[in-house]
Design an enzyme around this catalytic site. Structure first.
Site, PDB file in Angstrom:
ATOM      1  N   ASP A  38       5.577 -14.033  12.274  1.00 12.81           N
ATOM      2  CA  ASP A  38       4.240 -14.591  12.077  1.00 12.81           C
ATOM      3  C   ASP A  38       3.252 -13.444  12.261  1.00 12.81           C
ATOM      4  O   ASP A  38       2.758 -13.190  13.356  1.00 12.81           O
ATOM      5  CB  ASP A  38       4.015 -15.698  13.117  1.00 12.81           C
ATOM      6  CG  ASP A  38       2.661 -16.377  12.952  1.00 12.81           C
ATOM      7  OD1 ASP A  38       1.781 -15.798  12.292  1.00 12.81           O
ATOM      8  OD2 ASP A  38       2.498 -17.477  13.505  1.00 12.81           O
ATOM      9  N   HIS A  55      -2.417   9.758  -0.406  1.00 11.39           N
ATOM     10  CA  HIS A  55      -2.547   8.466  -1.082  1.00 11.39           C
ATOM     11  C   HIS A  55      -2.383   8.600  -2.578  1.00 11.39           C
ATOM     12  O   HIS A  55      -1.795   7.760  -3.234  1.00 11.39           O
ATOM     13  CB  HIS A  55      -3.943   7.894  -0.813  1.00 11.39           C
ATOM     14  CG  HIS A  55      -3.923   6.762   0.159  1.00 11.39           C
ATOM     15  ND1 HIS A  55      -3.651   5.484  -0.228  1.00 11.39           N
ATOM     16  CD2 HIS A  55      -4.131   6.717   1.486  1.00 11.39           C
ATOM     17  CE1 HIS A  55      -3.698   4.696   0.834  1.00 11.39           C
ATOM     18  NE2 HIS A  55      -3.976   5.425   1.885  1.00 11.39           N
ATOM     19  N   GLU A 105       0.831  -1.220   0.000  1.00 12.94           N
ATOM     20  CA  GLU A 105       0.000   0.000   0.000  1.00 12.94           C
ATOM     21  C   GLU A 105       0.860   1.263   0.000  1.00 12.94           C
ATOM     22  O   GLU A 105       1.763   1.399   0.830  1.00 12.94           O
ATOM     23  CB  GLU A 105      -0.907  -0.036   1.244  1.00 12.94           C
ATOM     24  CG  GLU A 105      -1.944   1.070   1.266  1.00 12.94           C
ATOM     25  CD  GLU A 105      -2.908   0.951   2.458  1.00 12.94           C
ATOM     26  OE1 GLU A 105      -3.099  -0.165   2.980  1.00 12.94           O
ATOM     27  OE2 GLU A 105      -3.446   1.989   2.867  1.00 12.94           O
ATOM     28  N   LYS A 152      -6.601  -0.784  12.070  1.00 13.02           N
ATOM     29  CA  LYS A 152      -6.011  -1.301  10.822  1.00 13.02           C
ATOM     30  C   LYS A 152      -4.832  -0.411  10.417  1.00 13.02           C
ATOM     31  O   LYS A 152      -3.809  -0.878   9.937  1.00 13.02           O
ATOM     32  CB  LYS A 152      -7.079  -1.346   9.717  1.00 13.02           C
ATOM     33  CG  LYS A 152      -6.615  -1.985   8.406  1.00 13.02           C
ATOM     34  CD  LYS A 152      -5.988  -0.998   7.419  1.00 13.02           C
ATOM     35  CE  LYS A 152      -5.564  -1.663   6.127  1.00 13.02           C
ATOM     36  NZ  LYS A 152      -4.847  -0.749   5.223  1.00 13.02           N
TER      37      LYS A 152
HETATM   38  P1  NAD Z   1      11.710 -22.357  16.429  1.00 16.65           P
HETATM   39  O1  NAD Z   1      10.816 -23.523  16.332  1.00 16.65           O
HETATM   40  O2  NAD Z   1      12.776 -22.265  15.403  1.00 16.65           O
HETATM   41  O3  NAD Z   1      12.354 -22.332  17.903  1.00 16.65           O
HETATM   42  C1  NAD Z   1      13.378 -21.486  18.254  1.00 16.65           C
HETATM   43  C2  NAD Z   1      14.619 -22.310  18.457  1.00 16.65           C
HETATM   44  O4  NAD Z   1      15.753 -21.479  18.575  1.00 16.65           O
HETATM   45  C3  NAD Z   1      14.554 -23.154  19.727  1.00 16.65           C
HETATM   46  O5  NAD Z   1      14.946 -24.446  19.435  1.00 16.65           O
HETATM   47  C4  NAD Z   1      15.566 -22.480  20.657  1.00 16.65           C
HETATM   48  O6  NAD Z   1      16.151 -23.407  21.528  1.00 16.65           O
HETATM   49  C5  NAD Z   1      16.563 -21.883  19.675  1.00 16.65           C
HETATM   50  N1  NAD Z   1      17.280 -20.682  20.113  1.00 16.65           N
HETATM   51  C6  NAD Z   1      18.524 -20.338  19.758  1.00 16.65           C
HETATM   52  N2  NAD Z   1      18.876 -19.166  20.274  1.00 16.65           N
HETATM   53  C7  NAD Z   1      17.828 -18.719  20.979  1.00 16.65           C
HETATM   54  C8  NAD Z   1      17.571 -17.541  21.722  1.00 16.65           C
HETATM   55  N3  NAD Z   1      18.471 -16.544  21.850  1.00 16.65           N
HETATM   56  N4  NAD Z   1      16.344 -17.382  22.282  1.00 16.65           N
HETATM   57  C9  NAD Z   1      15.404 -18.336  22.133  1.00 16.65           C
HETATM   58  N5  NAD Z   1      15.592 -19.470  21.446  1.00 16.65           N
HETATM   59  C10 NAD Z   1      16.808 -19.678  20.865  1.00 16.65           C
HETATM   60  O7  NAD Z   1      10.893 -21.011  16.418  1.00 16.65           O
HETATM   61  P2  NAD Z   1       9.633 -20.628  17.289  1.00 16.65           P
HETATM   62  O8  NAD Z   1       9.870 -19.197  17.639  1.00 16.65           O
HETATM   63  O9  NAD Z   1       9.390 -21.593  18.407  1.00 16.65           O
HETATM   64  O10 NAD Z   1       8.418 -20.757  16.293  1.00 16.65           O
HETATM   65  C11 NAD Z   1       8.068 -19.724  15.406  1.00 16.65           C
HETATM   66  C12 NAD Z   1       7.347 -20.305  14.193  1.00 16.65           C
HETATM   67  O11 NAD Z   1       6.220 -21.080  14.590  1.00 16.65           O
HETATM   68  C13 NAD Z   1       6.815 -19.240  13.301  1.00 16.65           C
HETATM   69  O12 NAD Z   1       7.260 -19.491  11.988  1.00 16.65           O
HETATM   70  C14 NAD Z   1       5.304 -19.407  13.379  1.00 16.65           C
HETATM   71  O13 NAD Z   1       4.710 -19.060  12.157  1.00 16.65           O
HETATM   72  C15 NAD Z   1       5.136 -20.839  13.695  1.00 16.65           C
HETATM   73  N6  NAD Z   1       3.893 -21.275  14.369  1.00 16.65           N
HETATM   74  C16 NAD Z   1       2.967 -20.391  14.871  1.00 16.65           C
HETATM   75  C17 NAD Z   1       1.854 -20.843  15.539  1.00 16.65           C
HETATM   76  C18 NAD Z   1       0.881 -19.864  16.138  1.00 16.65           C
HETATM   77  O14 NAD Z   1      -0.140 -20.240  16.701  1.00 16.65           O
HETATM   78  N7  NAD Z   1       1.108 -18.585  16.107  1.00 16.65           N
HETATM   79  C19 NAD Z   1       1.630 -22.194  15.697  1.00 16.65           C
HETATM   80  C20 NAD Z   1       2.589 -23.085  15.197  1.00 16.65           C
HETATM   81  C21 NAD Z   1       3.717 -22.613  14.536  1.00 16.65           C
END
Ligand code: NAD
Length: 432
Positions: free
Chosen positions: A285, A384, A84, A269
């Protein structure tokens, strides 16, 4: 028409190229359209194919950088990924209007997410809640007894709370696992944790664990921003008098958003125009963030209303404040695998997820002010139209210099600006 048959057996087993050909044939795509899907920028086809299912291509959107932001005494360039026009310009313009008072100040919670466990068929609710509270330390220890960098860095499960629900299907007990996700958004980490601990809680309570999933209402992971805008900064001509008029108009517009959900939805929005754009640019996300942000005013105020608060201090300054749940990560998810997301995080130079959360609420507040200011002064269309006029010219079929010529004529035009008008001008130009 759509396709004749949407059941394409085994599409997932094909290569990206094969899938694209199958879809192109089913949808009668032109070679140019196939090429548009096949063209990929920074996100290669292999990486894309690993991210989601049935990949047939990638799609690019512009990334623009908002300037002038000073947040907690640090200067930032903020990448926005959005289709946009005017969003980046408005955010940049508003960000410089609070510099007299030092820019934006943030205050962000620890990165604590909620994992929900739904417990059914419990015969004694009180005993079940008590059992969870008594065993809390052991449950927390069990949750954190896994090899995890997040836990090694001081994250992990920190607390467990419970609450009861009365539903048409009977009473339910809900346990909240409060998980410090450090620099991760944490969805996968939290979901894994609640799935793993569920049998233990079933054994403790005698109930049946049903849903085991993160809540996107990240009520313990709030990011807060405050900024002060002087009348002179808010003015169109630099005078205090004009600025005070602009501020009065903004406060009237704010009162409308606070009281009226129809207005609040559009007002919010506008806030999400920035928050979602920065989220997308940084591989977040954004659906999770949008869900949490839109739910938060209802939780905080008991009804859907403005996410932001605007007031005037005793010196006549406009004061903007906002508090929103901000589930963001700088490790994990697309932030780690998308090269452009990595580059955009590098532009921000953030070192912690909390810092990114703070930047995003600042961008949201600035964006909100941009809309409020435009709406309560000259209206939103003037700004816009600057870029939109070019889009209208391109949509009409203009190419090369025709685009600029048509856009300039459209901007200068006082009457009703429509797509058919631009098309007729283009015809005129080409036939003259
Ligand atoms: P991820 O699964 O990659 O987990 C993060 C990993 O990084 C962990 O294994 C952790 O141990 C490691 N890590 C390394 N350095 C770290 C630090 N400094 N701090 C924290 N962790 C560290 O990622 P996530 O954040 O668990 O999941 C995000 C993804 O999940 C997004 O892509 C999202 O779209 C998706 N998701 C979202 C939903 C929802 O309901 N919103 C549901 C399921 C999946």
């Amino acid at each position: 028409m759509p396709v004749e048959d949407s059941r394409i057996k085994g599409l997932y087993t094909k290569s990206v190229d094969e899938r694209r050909r199958i879809v192109a044939e089913a949808c009668s795509l032109t070679p140019e359209q196939v090429q548009a899907l096949a063209a990929h920028g920074e996100l290669g086809e292999e990486a894309a194919d690993r991210m989601i299912e049935n990949v047939i291509g990638t799609m690019s959107l512009p990334v623009g950088v908002a300037t002038n932001f000073v947040i907690d005494e640090k200067a930032y360039l903020i990448p926005f990924c959005v289709e946009e026009s005017s969003i980046v310009a408005a955010a940049s313009n508003m960000a410089k209007r609070c510099l007299t008072h030092g820019g934006f100040t943030t205050n962000n919670d620890q990165p604590v997410m909620i994992g929900q466990l739904q417990l059914l068929e419990i015969t004694d609710m009180e005993a079940a809640e008590e059992a969870i509270q008594q065993e809390k330390a052991a449950l927390v220890a069990f949750c954190n007894d896994v090899p995890s960098r997040m836990i090694a860095l001081g994250g992990g499960c920190k607390d467990i709370t419970t609450h009861r629900l009365s539903t048409p299907l009977g009473d339910m007990l809900v346990a909240h696992f409060l998980v410090d996700c450090r620099d991760a958004m944490g969805a996968n980490a939290v979901n894994t944790m609640v799935e793993r601990v569920a049998p233990r809680v079933e054994a403790l309570t005698g109930g049946r664990a049903h849903l085991r999933i993160l809540s996107n209402l990240a009520a313990h992971r709030l990011a807060r921003v405050k900024a002060v805008f002087t009348p002179e900064e808010m003015a169109s001509n630099g005078t205090r008098e004009d600025g005070l008029n602009v501020i009065a108009g903004i406060l009237e517009a704010q009162a409308f958003a606070v009281e009226d959900p129809f207005r609040a939805t559009t007002h919010n929005k506008g806030i999400m125009n920035a928050i979602s754009s920065v989220a997308l640019a940084c591989g977040q996300d954004w659906r999770a963030i949008e869900a949490g942000c839109h739910a938060w005013p209802s939780v905080k105020h008991g009804r859907y209303t403005s996410m932001s608060e605007w007031s005037q201090d005793e010196s006549g300054n406009l004061v903007g404040e906002m508090e929103l749940p901000m589930a963001v990560g700088i490790v994990g998810g697309a932030s780690k695998v998308h090269p452009a997301a990595q580059a955009n995080l590098a532009i921000l130079g953030v070192e912690k997820a909390q810092e990114l959360a703070g930047i995003m609420v600042c961008a949201g507040l600035a964006q909100n002010l941009g809309a409020l200011r435009a709406l309560s002064t000259k209206g939103i269309q003037a700004g816009h139209m600057k870029l939109h006029a070019k889009n209208m010219a391109v949509s009409a079929g203009a190419v090369g210099e025709e685009i600029e010529t048509l856009a300039a004529r459209l901007q200068a035009y006082d009457g009703h600006r429509s797509q058919s008008l631009v098309e007729s001008w283009l015809n005129e130009m080409r036939n003259s």
